[in-house]
Design an enzyme around this catalytic site. Structure first.
Site, mmCIF file in Angstrom:
data_model
loop_
_atom_site.group_PDB
_atom_site.id
_atom_site.type_symbol
_atom_site.label_atom_id
_atom_site.label_comp_id
_atom_site.label_asym_id
_atom_site.label_seq_id
_atom_site.Cartn_x
_atom_site.Cartn_y
_atom_site.Cartn_z
ATOM 1 N N LYS A 26 15.577 34.430 -13.907
ATOM 2 C CA LYS A 26 16.805 33.949 -14.547
ATOM 3 C C LYS A 26 18.000 34.775 -14.077
ATOM 4 O O LYS A 26 18.591 35.557 -14.839
ATOM 5 C CB LYS A 26 16.640 33.968 -16.067
ATOM 6 C CG LYS A 26 17.358 32.796 -16.720
ATOM 7 C CD LYS A 26 16.786 32.487 -18.080
ATOM 8 C CE LYS A 26 17.697 31.622 -18.897
ATOM 9 N NZ LYS A 26 18.027 30.327 -18.328
ATOM 10 N N GLU A 70 13.249 21.242 -10.245
ATOM 11 C CA GLU A 70 13.653 21.177 -11.656
ATOM 12 C C GLU A 70 15.097 20.697 -11.738
ATOM 13 O O GLU A 70 15.754 20.493 -10.721
ATOM 14 C CB GLU A 70 13.496 22.539 -12.319
ATOM 15 C CG GLU A 70 14.363 23.634 -11.716
ATOM 16 C CD GLU A 70 14.250 24.953 -12.484
ATOM 17 O OE1 GLU A 70 14.008 24.925 -13.696
ATOM 18 O OE2 GLU A 70 14.442 26.010 -11.858
ATOM 19 N N ARG A 95 9.914 37.556 -19.404
ATOM 20 C CA ARG A 95 10.599 36.922 -18.270
ATOM 21 C C ARG A 95 11.790 37.775 -17.828
ATOM 22 O O ARG A 95 12.073 37.898 -16.646
ATOM 23 C CB ARG A 95 11.029 35.494 -18.648
ATOM 24 C CG ARG A 95 11.479 34.679 -17.449
ATOM 25 C CD ARG A 95 11.630 33.219 -17.778
ATOM 26 N NE ARG A 95 12.655 32.979 -18.782
ATOM 27 C CZ ARG A 95 12.865 31.810 -19.374
ATOM 28 N NH1 ARG A 95 12.111 30.768 -19.062
ATOM 29 N NH2 ARG A 95 13.818 31.667 -20.270
HETATM 30 N N1 PLP Z 1 15.092 25.853 -15.796
HETATM 31 C C1 PLP Z 1 16.313 26.390 -15.793
HETATM 32 C C2 PLP Z 1 17.045 26.409 -14.516
HETATM 33 C C3 PLP Z 1 16.862 26.906 -16.978
HETATM 34 O O1 PLP Z 1 18.067 27.433 -16.982
HETATM 35 C C4 PLP Z 1 16.117 26.849 -18.154
HETATM 36 C C5 PLP Z 1 16.642 27.416 -19.385
HETATM 37 O O2 PLP Z 1 16.359 28.506 -19.752
HETATM 38 C C6 PLP Z 1 14.846 26.274 -18.115
HETATM 39 C C7 PLP Z 1 14.364 25.781 -16.920
HETATM 40 C C8 PLP Z 1 14.010 26.190 -19.327
HETATM 41 O O3 PLP Z 1 13.438 27.414 -19.664
HETATM 42 P P1 PLP Z 1 13.124 27.736 -21.178
HETATM 43 O O4 PLP Z 1 12.330 26.593 -21.706
HETATM 44 O O5 PLP Z 1 12.329 28.982 -21.107
HETATM 45 O O6 PLP Z 1 14.411 27.885 -21.870
HETATM 46 C C1 COI Z 2 18.831 27.927 -21.695
HETATM 47 O O1 COI Z 2 18.314 26.831 -21.881
HETATM 48 O O2 COI Z 2 18.682 28.863 -22.503
HETATM 49 C C2 COI Z 2 19.615 28.214 -20.506
HETATM 50 O O3 COI Z 2 19.785 29.368 -20.220
HETATM 51 C C3 COI Z 2 20.207 27.143 -19.697
HETATM 52 C C4 COI Z 2 21.677 27.366 -19.510
HETATM 53 C C5 COI Z 2 22.168 26.560 -18.357
HETATM 54 C C6 COI Z 2 22.446 27.054 -20.759
#
Ligand code: PLP
Ligand code: COI
Length: 348
Positions: free
Chosen positions: A189, A225, A86
């Protein structure tokens, strides 16, 4: 910053989601068209040029993953390969030279090895959050990619992301701000996405919710989301998963979907979900993310109305609970990892 080899005393049970000073971070420089070797540094400050593109034009990105202490004393990473992939996608979209796989894993491993005492033990309920990031640096003024980049990794022991704790339901509010455009940067991200969401989260909190829930930016209708997590919905038909080109592909969500399908035998329906038209059919709602883990969403506020879910929004529903138990069990090494998701950290 803690002195090297200073004993650390941490109240594991009372950690929130905060930065903690550790022994060292990992740092590598991209200059003259190539990534250099990385090293550990005890300095948590970055001394960067005032013209840096990360400072003016948000040419930067980050990742987030966790290491969990297992009962047999190992430290387990959850699908770190996905974070690297990612981050590579994010870098490509932001014209940042992708961080090579070896460098990404070296950064994570060395940073954890050096800060081993900061890794919460099994059973503490806490975990070690790992934050790799890249910033555009160097002398610059115009809108163009940076001449140099810094890749850093720091770690911090963390507890629950939401104040109420692990499995207390949170509430989300739809407010008057969009997070990302359809062909924008919502699927990567980029820190800029989060800056743009700060006011939305603050507004949601003013309305008594824990975080903002974003709808799609074209029609203001379909669920995108939440500020830090993707959404999962349980209906009579199974698991309903909002699909959108503008959301971050959550590694936690995809794992929960796989568990729902293969372990709970649920039908998965991944498609655009019209919040106002469909909310009455939601039995359970959950938010999925690394920091958030898998938390029940008890209520969604939209258009001045409060919609509550399982048991009036007072507790996690049975499907959310089962998904959480299996997922958290795999992450801690208590449940067999049939999926090949766990990667132990080399602690030597
Ligand atoms: N959506 C957003 C905006 C996030 O910041 C995160 C955190 O990383 C997620 C979704 C969830 O992604 P993941 O499960 O890969 O941490
Ligand atoms: C995560 O879940 O790792 C994120 O980056 C979300 C962040 C807003 C703490």
């Amino acid at each position: 910053m803690n002195e090297a080899n200073t004993e650390v005393e941490i109240d594991w049970g009372n950690l929130g989601f905060d930065y903690m000073d550790t022994h060292a971070s990992f740092s590598a420089l991209y200059a003259n068209g190539a990534w250099g070797d990385g090293t550990l540094t005890e300095d948590p400050y970055l001394a960067i040029h005032e013209g840096s593109t990360s400072v003016h034009y948000a040419q930067q990105c980050f990742e987030g993953l966790k290491a969990y202490g297992s009962q047999d004393g190992r430290l387990l990473l959850f699908r770190p390969e996905k974070n690297w992939e990612r981050m590579a996608d994010t870098c490509e979209r932001l014209m940042i030279p992708p961080v090579p796989r070896e460098l990404f894993f070296e950064g994570i491993t060395k940073c954890i090895q050096r800060n081993r005492e900061f890794a919460p033990p099994y059973g503490s309920g806490a975990s070690l959050y790992i934050r790799p990031f890249v910033v555009g640096i160097g002398r610059n003024l115009g809108l163009r990619p940076a001449p140099e980049f810094l890749f850093r990794v720091f770690v911090s022991p963390v507890g629950p992301y939401f104040k109420g704790g692990k499995q207390s339901p949170i509430s989300l509010a739809v407010v008057d701000y969009d997070r990302s455009a359809t062909r924008g940067t919502g699927h990567i991200k980029a820190g800029a996405n989060y800056a743009g969401a700060l006011l939305a989260s603050a507004t949601a909190r003013e309305q008594g919710a824990d975080e903002a829930l974003f709808l799609d930016s074209q029609q203001n209708a379909y669920i995108d989301e939440a500020g830090s997590s993707n959404i999962l919905i349980v209906t009579e038909d199974g698991l309903l998963v909002p699909k959108s080109p503008a959301i971050l592909p959550s590694i936690t969500k995809f794992a929960a979907m796989e568990i729902a399908r293969s372990e709970l035998g649920l039908k998965i329906d991944e498609r655009p979900v019209h919040l106002r038209d469909e909310v009455a059919s939601f039995i359970e709602v959950a938010a999925a993310g690394t920091a958030a883990t898998l938390v029940p969403v008890g209520a969604i506020h939209v258009d001045g109305q409060k919609h509550t879910f399982y048991n009036g929004g007072t507790q996690a529903g049975p499907i959310t609970e089962q998904l959480y138990e299996i997922l958290a069990g795999i992450q801690r090494g208590d449940v067999e990892d049939k999926f090949g998701w766990i990667q132990p950290v080399d602690l030597d």
